[in-house]
Motif scaffolding. Structure first.
Motif, PDB file in Angstrom:
ATOM      1  N   ILE A  69       0.837  -1.208   0.000  1.00 41.14           N
ATOM      2  CA  ILE A  69       0.000   0.000   0.000  1.00 41.14           C
ATOM      3  C   ILE A  69       0.869   1.254   0.000  1.00 41.14           C
ATOM      4  N   ALA A  70       1.885   1.260   0.866  1.00 41.79           N
ATOM      5  CA  ALA A  70       2.728   2.443   1.018  1.00 41.79           C
ATOM      6  C   ALA A  70       3.497   2.770  -0.258  1.00 41.79           C
ATOM      7  N   GLY A  71       3.760   1.760  -1.067  1.00 39.53           N
ATOM      8  CA  GLY A  71       4.554   1.966  -2.279  1.00 39.53           C
ATOM      9  C   GLY A  71       3.782   2.581  -3.433  1.00 39.53           C
ATOM     10  N   LYS A  72       2.486   2.827  -3.252  1.00 37.07           N
ATOM     11  CA  LYS A  72       1.657   3.356  -4.342  1.00 37.07           C
ATOM     12  C   LYS A  72       1.122   4.740  -4.004  1.00 37.07           C
ATOM     13  N   GLU A  73       1.606   5.745  -4.703  1.00 36.43           N
ATOM     14  CA  GLU A  73       1.094   7.101  -4.492  1.00 36.43           C
ATOM     15  C   GLU A  73      -0.358   7.221  -4.957  1.00 36.43           C
ATOM     16  N   ASN A  74      -0.712   6.461  -5.999  1.00 40.72           N
ATOM     17  CA  ASN A  74      -2.066   6.545  -6.544  1.00 40.72           C
ATOM     18  C   ASN A  74      -2.937   5.400  -6.033  1.00 40.72           C
ATOM     19  N   PHE A  75      -2.655   4.938  -4.815  1.00 39.67           N
ATOM     20  CA  PHE A  75      -3.422   3.827  -4.244  1.00 39.67           C
ATOM     21  C   PHE A  75      -4.914   4.178  -4.255  1.00 39.67           C
ATOM     22  N   GLY A  76      -5.708   3.253  -4.720  1.00 36.75           N
ATOM     23  CA  GLY A  76      -7.146   3.464  -4.851  1.00 36.75           C
ATOM     24  C   GLY A  76      -7.573   3.626  -6.295  1.00 36.75           C
ATOM     25  N   GLN A  77      -6.641   4.008  -7.168  1.00 32.89           N
ATOM     26  CA  GLN A  77      -6.951   4.122  -8.591  1.00 32.89           C
ATOM     27  C   GLN A  77      -7.097   2.728  -9.182  1.00 32.89           C
ATOM     28  N   LEU A  78      -8.244   2.433  -9.761  1.00 33.49           N
ATOM     29  CA  LEU A  78      -8.511   1.103 -10.314  1.00 33.49           C
ATOM     30  C   LEU A  78      -8.032   1.018 -11.765  1.00 33.49           C
ATOM     31  N   PRO A  79      -7.783  -0.202 -12.248  1.00 35.71           N
ATOM     32  CA  PRO A  79      -7.306  -0.369 -13.637  1.00 35.71           C
ATOM     33  C   PRO A  79      -8.310   0.164 -14.654  1.00 35.71           C
ATOM     34  N   SER A  80      -7.810   0.526 -15.812  1.00 34.11           N
ATOM     35  CA  SER A  80      -8.668   1.083 -16.859  1.00 34.11           C
ATOM     36  C   SER A  80      -9.694   0.065 -17.343  1.00 34.11           C
ATOM     37  N   THR A  81     -10.928   0.535 -17.502  1.00 33.42           N
ATOM     38  CA  THR A  81     -11.985  -0.316 -18.053  1.00 33.42           C
ATOM     39  C   THR A  81     -12.120  -0.128 -19.560  1.00 33.42           C
ATOM     40  N   GLY A  82     -11.558   0.990 -20.072  1.00 31.82           N
ATOM     41  CA  GLY A  82     -11.709   1.312 -21.488  1.00 31.82           C
ATOM     42  C   GLY A  82     -13.072   1.880 -21.836  1.00 31.82           C
ATOM     43  N   ARG A  83     -13.936   2.071 -20.828  1.00 29.05           N
ATOM     44  CA  ARG A  83     -15.292   2.573 -21.076  1.00 29.05           C
ATOM     45  C   ARG A  83     -15.288   4.097 -21.175  1.00 29.05           C
TER      46      ARG A  83
END
Length: 595
Positions: free
Chosen positions: A100-114
């Motif tokens: 968790i600590a290693g991700k500045e954008n924690f919470g951003q989900l992968p792209s759906t392309g929608r």
């Protein structure tokens, strides 16, 4: 990998080893252990009995024994009937902490392309924005940010309702009683000046109706025959015919309003990717009306008006074109919907509009379906409740409508007064104080409105929203500032730490509780996006802030003598601050470094 997925994948391995059965991890049910039981996460055993051919507890114990023996991240387990409660080892929590600590954008989900369009604000250019518009704008903006965080390509759009008889009313009044007033000559924002003209029209109209009724007309007849309303309708017909004089006045007054709106949007931190104007799109709707007539979906009455008969669908007849040839509101909605789906290849279109328009969007979707547009099912009306004040509903005629600009200023003043009273900004330079008053006031306004589920009617109390304690924006802002203050003190003492290289330490129960809460952020983003409810994120941020303050009360971080533990704790609260920024960023709320 989330704890739920980790347990499910390892349990799948256990089932293969114990029962020689292939079972996809996604088919296993894992959830957070209920508070009354010992454990971190719970695996539901009942669906596995068909493989084990044993009692629930025997099956659970067998899987638990295998996991404890073969998975070092699992320290213990207990089985209550058909529920296997699993406790993670300190190793697991340290691994999760580092992830968790290693991700500045924690919470951003992968792209759906929608591709998703969110339309909000969409004001009329005959009056300034008010509190109801503020809720609309804050919901639209935060829903857009939430959908972006959940991996969608989002287009923030607004449709400016810049034509119609309501616009002509303001124009007529300006010609009659405006005396050539301009924003420059009056010192008023353009939207306020034009709003005054709209009120002036109503005064003229009311006097005319009263005079006609005194001559024996019924109220209904008088309202149709009043010279002012006739003149406004004639002006609209001239506008649609391209009359230069009418068009020039319309362009001038609309510019005043739009410039005023831009000031308000800037103050709220609102922006749009695409702005549509009804004056440019209403003709698109007219072409669809002709298409509907050709298809036999619409009918033309003897007076020339065009209707869609929805009585067989349990609704009523819907007017699309008036007998004088002018279009109504839903006509341009048909045209803009078609234009947008074609232009952006949309997978979804969300209209953020109050619940008084529920019927309108029900009709819109149904008519689009009848016209053969399969994408009509991908239209969603985010219907939200109205905003009420402590003294009741806002009413224009009684002068209780809260102007947006006045409210933003009032929030600044409340933030200033509350901050000065609390003494929290003592010693802060005046220039920075001013910036913080605006940040706190705007944060309070946004959070207080967004934390309420969109579908609910809400009561807005400016003073209550500014409170530095409780479920408010300033409480979360102050929590972030407190964390940053601790980190600055550590830096002043030459205490270094790194979120990319955290020492493995024995984590306390409170620290594990914080990690569980942090780890749930991505699932909260997914939950909020699925429900189009940024309130999920607002209340999550409050839970994080509340949990930190309890932890800080019980854990004197900078007094810790073990250097590894100290570095881990600093990395933990820094991660907390980062997640708070990410969460509040979805709400469009800025968090201060000091406060």
């Amino acid at each position: 990998m989330t704890p739920e997925i980790f347990i499910a994948s390892k349990a799948s391995e256990a089932i293969k080893a114990l029962y020689n059965a292939e079972l996809d991890a996604k088919d296993l049910q894992v959830s957070v252990t209920r508070k009354e039981f010992e454990g971190d996460y719970t695996l539901v055993v009942f669906p596995l009995l068909r493989l084990s051919h044993a009692a629930p507890e025997a099956t659970g114990n067998a899987i638990g024994d295998w996991l404890k023996t073969n998975v070092p991240e699992i320290s213990s387990f207990n089985c209550v009937k058909g529920f296997l409660n699993i406790c993670f080892s300190n190793l697991f929590w340290n691994e999760l902490f580092s992830e968790i600590a290693g991700k500045e954008n924690f919470g951003q989900l992968p792209s759906t392309g929608r591709n998703v369009m969110v339309e909000f604000s969409s004001p009329n250019t005959n009056k300034p924005l008010h509190l109801g518009h503020i809720r609309n704008n804050l919901l639209g903006d935060s829903v857009s940010r939430l959908l972006m965080a959940s991996g969608n390509n989002v287009i923030k759009a607004t449709l400016v309702n810049d034509r119609g008889v309501h616009i002509c009313k303001s124009m007529y009044a300006w010609l009659k009683v405006g005396g050539g007033a301009t924003p420059e000559s009056t010192g008023k924002k353009g939207d306020h000046l034009v709003g005054d003209m709209y009120v002036a029209f109503n005064d003229i109209f009311t006097k005319e109706v009263t005079a006609l009724m005194e001559k024996g007309m019924s109220k209904e007849e008088a309202e149709k025959e009043a010279p002012s309303i006739k003149a406004a309708h004639e002006m609209l017909q001239k506008w649609e015919a391209g009359d230069k004089e009418v068009r020039d006045l319309w362009a001038k007054m609309n510019k005043w309003v739009l410039d005023g709106f831009d000031e308000t949007y800037k103050a709220l931190g609102i922006s749009f990717d695409r702005t549509y104007f009804e004056s440019q799109t209403y003709l698109l709707g007219k072409s669809l009306v002709q298409k509907g007539l050709d298809m036999g979906v619409f009918v033309k009455d003897p007076d020339g008006s065009v209707w869609c008969d929805l009585t067989a669908d349990g609704l009523d007849r819907k007017l699309l074109i008036r007998s004088d040839g002018t279009s109504v509101y839903i006509t341009q909605d048909l045209g803009t919907a078609e234009k947008r789906f074609q232009e952006y290849n949309l997978d979804s279109h969300i209209y953020v509009v109050g619940d008084e328009q529920n019927y309108h969007f029900q009709v819109l979707k149904l008519i689009l379906k009848k016209l053969g547009f399969a994408w009509a099912d991908n239209i969603y009306h985010l219907s939200y409740g109205m905003v009420e004040l402590p003294e009741g509903k806002m009413k224009s005629r009684e002068g209780t409508v809260v102007d947006a600009d006045d409210l933003i200023q009032k929030m600044y003043e409340e933030a200033k007064a509350t901050s000065e009273e609390s003494g929290k900004l003592e010693g802060v330079p005046e220039e920075e104080k001013e910036r913080l008053y605006k940040m706190i006031g705007l944060g309070a306004l946004k959070y207080f409105i967004i934390k309420v589920d969109p579908k609910k009617t809400m009561l807005f109390n400016p003073k209550e929203s500014i409170d530095f304690n409780g479920n408010t924006g300033p409480f979360i802002q102050y929590t972030h500032a407190r964390i940053k203050s601790i980190l600055r003190k550590a830096e002043d003492r030459n205490i270094s730490y790194s979120r990319s290289c955290i020492p493995t330490v024995e984590l306390s129960a409170k620290e594990i509780r914080l990690l569980k809460l942090l780890n749930s952020f991505p699932s909260k983003v997914a939950e909020g996006a699925a429900a189009y409810s940024p309130a999920v994120i607002a209340n999550y941020a409050y839970d994080v802030a509340k949990e930190f303050n309890q932890y800080y009360h019980d854990t004197p971080i900078l007094k810790e003598t073990d250097q590894d533990v100290l570095m881990a704790r600093l990395a933990l609260i820094d991660t907390l601050a980062s997640v708070l920024r990410n969460a509040m960023g979805i709400l469009g709320i800025e968090l201060p470094e000091r406060m």
